[in-house]
Design a protein around this motif. Structure first.
Motif, PDB file in Angstrom:
ATOM      1  N   UNK A  77      17.161 -12.409   8.017  1.00 51.41           N
ATOM      2  CA  UNK A  77      16.582 -13.462   7.902  1.00 51.41           C
ATOM      3  C   UNK A  77      17.451 -14.684   8.524  1.00 51.41           C
ATOM      4  N   UNK A  78      18.051 -13.785   9.683  1.00 52.48           N
ATOM      5  CA  UNK A  78      18.598 -14.904  10.608  1.00 52.48           C
ATOM      6  C   UNK A  78      17.804 -15.512  11.726  1.00 52.48           C
ATOM      7  N   UNK A  79      18.165 -16.036  12.555  1.00 50.19           N
ATOM      8  CA  UNK A  79      17.496 -16.890  13.612  1.00 50.19           C
ATOM      9  C   UNK A  79      16.863 -15.588  14.427  1.00 50.19           C
ATOM     10  N   UNK A  80      15.632 -16.033  14.662  1.00 49.56           N
ATOM     11  CA  UNK A  80      14.796 -14.848  15.366  1.00 49.56           C
ATOM     12  C   UNK A  80      14.210 -15.651  16.642  1.00 49.56           C
ATOM     13  N   UNK A  81      14.745 -15.344  17.619  1.00 51.45           N
ATOM     14  CA  UNK A  81      14.153 -15.887  19.018  1.00 51.45           C
ATOM     15  C   UNK A  81      12.721 -15.687  19.358  1.00 51.45           C
ATOM     16  N   UNK A  82      12.375 -14.488  18.754  1.00 51.88           N
ATOM     17  CA  UNK A  82      10.972 -14.019  19.239  1.00 51.88           C
ATOM     18  C   UNK A  82       9.907 -14.880  18.493  1.00 51.88           C
ATOM     19  N   UNK A  83      10.078 -15.379  17.193  1.00 49.34           N
ATOM     20  CA  UNK A  83       9.385 -16.286  16.620  1.00 49.34           C
ATOM     21  C   UNK A  83       9.763 -17.739  16.084  1.00 49.34           C
TER      22      UNK A  83
END
Length: 162
Positions: free
Chosen positions: A79-85
């Motif tokens: 649930x960390x930062x996800x650059x794709x979304x």
């Protein structure tokens, strides 16, 4: 993470409910495609600068289903930062093949069609340039895509229309 986010927003569930109540969520994710994408992102030769970041989403062109997704490099944090979304950035040059060249191919242009690659003024005062001011006379579509030239893309978009 994207699946959990969608379930939260679409079905008004909490993260705790999704994770603990035995829900089964089916996706179009392809385990083999995901494995290969993860291997690519772990390959130090593809990312020579250790701190470089990127994101990638592989889609099924026929259905639009997500086959694989990577939200960044390095250790994954649940649930960390996800650059794709979650990253809100310009698509940059990625957009040129999608909005210019693919429609042009469907209108009869080919990968060998040539376009100017010298400065041209459009719409009274818009004058696109290529990175580092590079110019080369005429270039074919394949070269314009491979070298990510801006001038041929704007020229062609002006010809085929938005």
């Amino acid at each position: 993470d994207a699946v959990i986010d969608e379930a939260i927003s679409k079905y008004h569930l909490t993260e705790t409910e999704i994770m603990n109540r035995g829900y089964k969520i089916y996706t179009t994710l392809d385990q083999e495609d995901q494995k290969y994408l993860q291997e690519d992102y772990s390959n130090k030769y593809l990312f020579p600068v250790e701190d470089d970041q990127s994101a990638s989403i592989a889609l099924n062109a026929r259905t639009g289903g997500v086959l694989a997704v990577i939200g960044g490099r390095g250790k994954h944090v649940f649930r960390g930062f996800n650059r794709a979304i979650q990253a809100r950035r310009s698509p940059g040059s990625l957009i040129k093949p999608l909005v210019v060249y693919a429609p042009a191919l469907s209108r009869g242009y080919s990968s060998t069609s040539t376009f100017p690659n010298t400065p041209i003024t459009f719409s009274e005062n818009y004058r696109p340039t290529n990175a580092l001011g590079y110019e080369s006379g005429k270039v074919d579509m394949a070269t314009a895509i491979a070298d990510s030239y801006n001038i041929p893309a704007v020229y062609l978009l002006d010809k085929i229309g938005v």
